[in-house]
Design a protein around this motif. Sequence first.
Motif: not given
Length: 624
Positions: A516-517, A547-548, A579-580
Amino acid sequence: MTSQPAHAAIAAAHRRHHAALPLHDTADFADADRGFLAALEPGVVTAADGRVVWDNDAYAFLAGPAPTTVHPSLWRQCQLTARQGLYEVVPGIYQVRGLDLSNITFVETDTGVLVIDPLICTEVAAAALGLYRSQRGERPVRAVIYTHSHVDHFGGVLGVTTADDVDAGRVEVLAPEGFVDHAVAENVYAGTAMARRATYMYGTALPRGPRGQVGCGLGQATSTGEVGLIVPTVTITTTGQTHTVDGVDIEFQMAPGTEAPAEMHFYFPRYRALCMAENATHNLHNLVTLRGALVRDPHRWAGYLTEAIEVFADRADVLFASHHWPTWGAGRIVEFLGLQRDLYAYLHDQTLRLINRGYTGAEIAEQFTMPPALEDAWHARGYYGSISHNVKAVYQRYMGWFDGNPARLWPHPPQPLATRYVAAMGGLQRVVELARDAFGDGDFRWAATLLDHAVFADPDHAEARALYADTLEQLGYGAENATWRNFFLTGATELRDGTVGTATEADSAGLRAQLTADQVFDALAIRVNGPRAFDVELTIDVTLRNPGVNHRLRLRNAVLTHRVAAADPASAQATIVAEDRGALLAAINGSPVGGVRLDGDASALTRLLGVLDAPDPDFTIVTP
């Protein structure tokens, strides 16, 4: 340098063990062979580039009687765990054993098959599926179950299914609550150190043979191919929860905090079959592994085994697990689970009793005795975990590293301590002489202690290194516990030939892709070199388009913190727009790809990366 034969003291000890052990009891051999259908021939699996990632044929030497260089009880266990092939547990449930450290199980559904625990790597899992299909037909995979969060139970998932099939809903992936966090964190946060020590624990770099690696107690070895992970689509959260896969009902029992932080058992009513994951296998397991881990809770472990007896035993005709061979018959299942329950409960309760009488962990381990019923049960013996290090784990869980003696509160670290000990004993040559006398007397534990100090005082002293290697080798030959043997013999190898490094990469690309981030930033924080970052102060925004969300990173006082916050270019030195997570990981690792943009002060990211330490997978263990 070549290995040495067994010392007379080791050979004599093995003769005593051979006479005392109930080797006439061959029930385990009958159970391990029951239901055999076919073997993989040859028992070797290779990667696409031709590299061997699994070789069970290397253990053909186990067919003979126990040599003097292997404890007869461990030899017996390895003869059992080296059996390889497809086995019918009951009609409709099949296991492939001997293609990795763990088992892979196939449960037939109405139109396909459910896969339990797809081994460590893609290549061996694919080979196991191929072996199953060679006997049972081309049944499509309908679901995968991860019993728990250790890599030998999920890493080969890409060998039995694809991310596309899971994303499309054609294949379900079931796992216990907390699985992803624990599976990823264990292999990333302290993954480098654990993997280095795992090279010792599993004897990965040792030659296979009577003077080398003979197995791991839990299985023969760990495969070394591609590790992957597909995130579960179904999370099991409560005991009693049920789920149906292609017509087959499954009833679950949660067992967190036992052999793994996230673990579960489950029952198949159609087959009257109970899967106990890794909480009831044919050996004493670890309460803390020699490679390193959080200390496990034997009290909870025993409690979940009691619950399993109460909930499932009267409905089960067979019990199988993620390692070893099944147990058939209601009476035998209750006896097996009861003894396994008593094993962990006894370790817990008796260690605490002795703690409260003032004994330290080392003292408890030396005097600890097992009840006759547990002493006589083959499946309660310490092939993987040992009574000695499990007792110390219980002590550590409740009391920590300090034993309460103030003289041991602030000792010197190993190297300066060794220098002082060597000087106090009359110099390095005198220490070696004392160690040689101890070795001659068969007191290998004392010889190892002396030589540890000698080598840490002078790692280049050839005589001390050679004798230390010979000493560790004898300790390995004498060990009933496979992981102790592997630790001792790997230490001997590194003293003779230099570091073997880390055999496998725990922090694999397949696992990193599932971070995860928050875990990405936590992993960065762990790598900050404190002294180098004392005077560095940075604020960096990291915006993930998918995810923004924006994360604000702040480095101050050598601590990297992160939180979700609105991007603010006015107060951040730089903003990374990715981007991700995959693109972000590539940028952090110094390999920018498309989909990453850096706005603001370009030196900010350089300064952050400049205070990060790279893990060292080759750090020394038996030398300073």
